[in-house]
Scaffold this active site. Structure first.
Site, PDB file in Angstrom:
ATOM      1  N   TRP A 105       0.799  -1.223   0.000  1.00 29.02           N
ATOM      2  CA  TRP A 105       0.000   0.000   0.000  1.00 29.02           C
ATOM      3  C   TRP A 105       0.834   1.278   0.000  1.00 29.02           C
ATOM      4  O   TRP A 105       0.269   2.351  -0.027  1.00 29.02           O
ATOM      5  CB  TRP A 105      -0.919   0.002   1.234  1.00 29.02           C
ATOM      6  CG  TRP A 105      -0.215  -0.469   2.476  1.00 29.02           C
ATOM      7  CD1 TRP A 105      -0.281  -1.718   3.023  1.00 29.02           C
ATOM      8  CD2 TRP A 105       0.699   0.269   3.304  1.00 29.02           C
ATOM      9  NE1 TRP A 105       0.526  -1.809   4.130  1.00 29.02           N
ATOM     10  CE2 TRP A 105       1.142  -0.598   4.324  1.00 29.02           C
ATOM     11  CE3 TRP A 105       1.201   1.575   3.282  1.00 29.02           C
ATOM     12  CZ2 TRP A 105       2.055  -0.205   5.317  1.00 29.02           C
ATOM     13  CZ3 TRP A 105       2.112   1.965   4.250  1.00 29.02           C
ATOM     14  CH2 TRP A 105       2.528   1.077   5.253  1.00 29.02           C
ATOM     15  N   ASN A 106       2.155   1.156   0.093  1.00 31.14           N
ATOM     16  CA  ASN A 106       2.926   2.402   0.239  1.00 31.14           C
ATOM     17  C   ASN A 106       3.161   3.111  -1.095  1.00 31.14           C
ATOM     18  O   ASN A 106       3.012   4.323  -1.194  1.00 31.14           O
ATOM     19  CB  ASN A 106       4.249   2.138   0.975  1.00 31.14           C
ATOM     20  CG  ASN A 106       5.088   1.073   0.325  1.00 31.14           C
ATOM     21  OD1 ASN A 106       4.593   0.234  -0.421  1.00 31.14           O
ATOM     22  ND2 ASN A 106       6.370   1.088   0.597  1.00 31.14           N
ATOM     23  N   SER A 140       6.753  -6.996   3.632  1.00 26.47           N
ATOM     24  CA  SER A 140       7.653  -7.156   4.783  1.00 26.47           C
ATOM     25  C   SER A 140       8.437  -8.470   4.695  1.00 26.47           C
ATOM     26  O   SER A 140       8.001  -9.438   4.057  1.00 26.47           O
ATOM     27  CB  SER A 140       6.848  -7.112   6.078  1.00 26.47           C
ATOM     28  OG  SER A 140       5.962  -8.195   6.124  1.00 26.47           O
ATOM     29  N   GLU A 163      10.932  -8.530  -2.898  1.00 29.01           N
ATOM     30  CA  GLU A 163      11.457  -7.195  -2.587  1.00 29.01           C
ATOM     31  C   GLU A 163      10.935  -6.862  -1.198  1.00 29.01           C
ATOM     32  O   GLU A 163       9.769  -6.531  -1.032  1.00 29.01           O
ATOM     33  CB  GLU A 163      10.949  -6.212  -3.647  1.00 29.01           C
ATOM     34  CG  GLU A 163      11.924  -5.089  -3.932  1.00 29.01           C
ATOM     35  CD  GLU A 163      11.650  -3.867  -3.092  1.00 29.01           C
ATOM     36  OE1 GLU A 163      11.973  -3.928  -1.871  1.00 29.01           O
ATOM     37  OE2 GLU A 163      11.136  -2.887  -3.618  1.00 29.01           O
ATOM     38  N   CYS A 198      10.417   1.420   1.468  1.00 27.47           N
ATOM     39  CA  CYS A 198      11.364   0.368   1.868  1.00 27.47           C
ATOM     40  C   CYS A 198      12.800   0.867   1.795  1.00 27.47           C
ATOM     41  O   CYS A 198      13.645   0.393   2.552  1.00 27.47           O
ATOM     42  CB  CYS A 198      11.167  -0.870   1.013  1.00 27.47           C
ATOM     43  SG  CYS A 198      11.234  -0.564  -0.749  1.00 27.47           S
TER      44      CYS A 198
HETATM   45  P1  NAD Z   1       2.110  -6.867   6.505  1.00 30.71           P
HETATM   46  O1  NAD Z   1       3.508  -7.303   6.578  1.00 30.71           O
HETATM   47  O2  NAD Z   1       1.085  -7.795   7.020  1.00 30.71           O
HETATM   48  O3  NAD Z   1       1.696  -6.487   4.998  1.00 30.71           O
HETATM   49  C1  NAD Z   1       2.554  -5.939   4.042  1.00 30.71           C
HETATM   50  C2  NAD Z   1       1.908  -6.222   2.672  1.00 30.71           C
HETATM   51  O4  NAD Z   1       1.892  -7.629   2.453  1.00 30.71           O
HETATM   52  C3  NAD Z   1       0.435  -5.795   2.599  1.00 30.71           C
HETATM   53  O5  NAD Z   1       0.193  -5.277   1.310  1.00 30.71           O
HETATM   54  C4  NAD Z   1      -0.351  -7.078   2.816  1.00 30.71           C
HETATM   55  O6  NAD Z   1      -1.589  -7.072   2.150  1.00 30.71           O
HETATM   56  C5  NAD Z   1       0.565  -8.112   2.228  1.00 30.71           C
HETATM   57  N1  NAD Z   1       0.442  -9.407   2.887  1.00 30.71           N
HETATM   58  C6  NAD Z   1       0.409  -9.643   4.212  1.00 30.71           C
HETATM   59  N2  NAD Z   1       0.328 -10.955   4.452  1.00 30.71           N
HETATM   60  C7  NAD Z   1       0.280 -11.572   3.242  1.00 30.71           C
HETATM   61  C8  NAD Z   1       0.203 -12.921   2.817  1.00 30.71           C
HETATM   62  N3  NAD Z   1       0.189 -13.943   3.692  1.00 30.71           N
HETATM   63  N4  NAD Z   1       0.165 -13.177   1.494  1.00 30.71           N
HETATM   64  C9  NAD Z   1       0.225 -12.175   0.596  1.00 30.71           C
HETATM   65  N5  NAD Z   1       0.324 -10.880   0.935  1.00 30.71           N
HETATM   66  C10 NAD Z   1       0.356 -10.569   2.242  1.00 30.71           C
HETATM   67  O7  NAD Z   1       1.890  -5.592   7.347  1.00 30.71           O
HETATM   68  P2  NAD Z   1       1.520  -4.097   7.065  1.00 30.71           P
HETATM   69  O8  NAD Z   1       1.021  -3.575   8.371  1.00 30.71           O
HETATM   70  O9  NAD Z   1       0.663  -3.893   5.879  1.00 30.71           O
HETATM   71  O10 NAD Z   1       2.933  -3.466   6.790  1.00 30.71           O
HETATM   72  C11 NAD Z   1       3.845  -3.572   7.852  1.00 30.71           C
HETATM   73  C12 NAD Z   1       5.217  -3.768   7.408  1.00 30.71           C
HETATM   74  O11 NAD Z   1       5.333  -4.243   6.091  1.00 30.71           O
HETATM   75  C13 NAD Z   1       5.949  -2.455   7.404  1.00 30.71           C
HETATM   76  O12 NAD Z   1       6.443  -2.197   8.663  1.00 30.71           O
HETATM   77  C14 NAD Z   1       7.034  -2.695   6.442  1.00 30.71           C
HETATM   78  O13 NAD Z   1       8.120  -3.274   7.143  1.00 30.71           O
HETATM   79  C15 NAD Z   1       6.515  -3.728   5.516  1.00 30.71           C
HETATM   80  N6  NAD Z   1       6.212  -3.216   4.183  1.00 30.71           N
HETATM   81  C16 NAD Z   1       7.235  -3.189   3.309  1.00 30.71           C
HETATM   82  C17 NAD Z   1       7.012  -2.693   2.042  1.00 30.71           C
HETATM   83  C18 NAD Z   1       8.133  -2.626   1.039  1.00 30.71           C
HETATM   84  O14 NAD Z   1       8.009  -1.902   0.076  1.00 30.71           O
HETATM   85  N7  NAD Z   1       9.207  -3.379   1.228  1.00 30.71           N
HETATM   86  C19 NAD Z   1       5.749  -2.238   1.697  1.00 30.71           C
HETATM   87  C20 NAD Z   1       4.712  -2.295   2.625  1.00 30.71           C
HETATM   88  C21 NAD Z   1       4.967  -2.809   3.882  1.00 30.71           C
END
Ligand code: NAD
Length: 479
Positions: A148-149, A226, A247, A281
């Protein structure tokens, strides 16, 4: 975008509600109010998406790469025409400023253009000698997951190269920011993408990823998000030996050496850091400053941070919008309280801003204990830590001291130090005397726990191709 928007699934060329008629509320981070709904895919919707991707694959992968590229180029033109509306929708869902959202869409457009223009070249056979040729083929059906970022640019970095390579896809875009994917699907359909090649779903992320990866017809998993989720998906992908492009998180250092132009460094760091409220990220998160210039640097950094104007994303005076969701506010609160309990000094910020919506004040921490969570977890928000260093070796050791290895930045005019940093810093991307993010034409991939595989440039397309070595007793004629 008006209130009451309703985003649907796109499966086999048709927009539809999920089979269970379930949906998810869309919340505006600027005021915490619900302003729309997103459809939720059931298992039967996912099976339909898999069938559509499987059925369309053979003819799409055999479509001449020049034609596939032309569709991407046309889609880029259509998206460019809609950039104002698309950016407004993104800003309302995500909280980034309108200017940031427009900039992000412009980069998404560039990504479609680059892959469109280069599709033919990237699918051409490579003749090794008169007896050996390497053919690049579509790797098959792709399951892609985007966060979502940066939903516009991150969707584009998966869709454009996968389509250029002749893959069909099921994209699960982030439920909190659905509109960028919807704009892209519409542009690609209008540009002539055949039915079934691109399918878009939303819903329960673990249920969707497990369901899709359980299908042996999915050959590539492409995920941005993440590190813990990336590892979970890689385990699921192992059962069918699906290729993974991951990524993942970052925790990027900036090293400021004593000879650096301090004002220039402060302004470059802040411009990059606080874009998207620090939820990037490869945003810098740990600043290491040579002891002789440490006090001056902190003073200038704090002064400049106080000038950041936090506010509504659609107010032209705003330079930083809200965080994307309540989870990030909770994470900031937890990380900063932990650091302070271990002795950190809050130089500026350090608290939620008292107004409706998910606003966090830009935060600078000093005297942060090495065990503090903020130095180890990806902070993913508007917080920077600053620490002094005495020697180059100490700076490198601290810079490399996290499990992540996505990006690293440093400021020095010394050619010797630049050479040493390029050699010694563990990161997939380095920037010297400025901070630079991803571009369409070059690859980016993480080291260590930041993932594996590449997005962007030639390597980004290769991630969606398989290579076939053809040995022929006499020269091969392919056309
Ligand atoms: P999260 O880790 O649960 O989700 C991150 C993303 O992954 C979301 O879009 C979510 O829909 C997706 N996701 C989660 N579980 C999944 C699964 N089992 N299968 C497929 N997709 C899944 O948590 P969050 O609260 O949305 O984000 C928290 C952390 O995620 C942040 O602190 C950051 O570290 C990381 N993040 C990293 C990026 C990046 O560009 N590397 C982007 C968004 C979030």
């Amino acid at each position: 975008m008006t209130d009451g928007v309703n985003y649907k699934l796109f499966i086999n060329g048709t927009w539809r509600d999920g089979a269970a008629k379930d949906d998810i509320a869309l919340v505006n981070p600027a005021d915490a109010q619900v302003f729309g709904r997103v459809a939720v895919a059931s298992a039967s919707d996912l099976d339909d998406a898999l069938a559509a991707a499987r059925c369309s694959l053979s003819s799409w992968s055999r479509t001449p790469a020049r034609e596939r590229g032309a569709i991407l180029t046309r889609a880029a033109q259509l998206l460019a025409k809609r950039i104002d509306a698309a950016a407004a929708a993104l800003s309302q869902e995500q909280g980034k400023t309108l200017a940031e959202a427009k900039g992000e869409f412009a980069r998404a457009v560039e990504t479609f253009e680059w892959n469109g223009e280069n599709a033919e070249m990237l699918n051409a056979p490579v003749v090794i000698d008169e007896k050996r040729t390497i053919i690049h083929e579509s790797a098959g059906v792709v399951a892609a997951f985007t966060p979502w970022n940066y939903p516009a640019v991150l969707n584009a970095r998966k869709l454009a190269p996968a389509l250029a390579a002749g893959c069909s896809l099921i994209l699960k875009a982030a439920e909190e920011t659905p509109s960028a994917a919807v704009y892209m699907v519409e542009a690609l359909q209008e540009a002539g993408l055949p039915v079934g090649v691109l399918n878009l779903v939303f819903g329960n992320p673990p249920m969707i990823s497990e369901h899709l990866l359980a299908s042996p017809s999915v050959r590539v998993l492409s995920f941005t998000g993440s590190t813990p989720v990336g590892k979970q998906l890689a385990k699921s992908a192992a059962a069918n030996l699906q290729r993974c492009v991951l990524e993942l998180g970052g925790h990027s250092p900036v090293i400021v050496f004593a000879d650096a132009d301090i004002s220039k460094a402060v302004s470059a760091i802040l411009d990059y850091k606080f874009e998207c409220a620090g939820q990037s990220c490869n945003a810098p998160s740990r600043i290491l400053v040579a002891r002789p210039v440490y006090d001056l640097f902190v003073q200038k950094l704090v002064e400049a941070t106080k000038q950041i104007k936090v506010g509504k994303p659609n107010d032209p005076a705003t330079t930083m919008g809200p965080m994307a969701n309540a989870r990030r506010i909770e994470a900031m609160d937890r990380l900063i309280k932990d650091a302070v309990s271990r002795g950190a000094k809050v130089e500026v910020g350090g608290r939620r801003i008292d107004q409706q919506g998910f606003y966090w004040a830009p935060t600078i921490l000093t005297d942060v204990h090495p065990q503090s969570l903020v130095l180890h977890e990806e902070p993913f928000g508007p917080v920077l830590t600053v620490a002094p260093f005495e020697t180059i070796e100490e700076a490198v050791e601290q810079a490399n001291a996290t499990e992540f290895g996505l990006a690293a930045y440093f400021f020095t005019e010394s050619v010797d130090i630049q050479r040493q940093m390029v050699r010694d810093l563990s990161a997939g991307a380095l920037s010297i005397n400025y901070l630079k993010g991803v571009s369409a034409d070059v690859p980016l991939g993480g080291l260590k726990q930041s993932g594996y595989g590449y997005e962007g440039g030639i390597e980004g397309v290769r991630s969606f191709q398989t290579l076939k070595l053809v040995n022929a007793a006499s020269p091969l004629v392919l056309t």
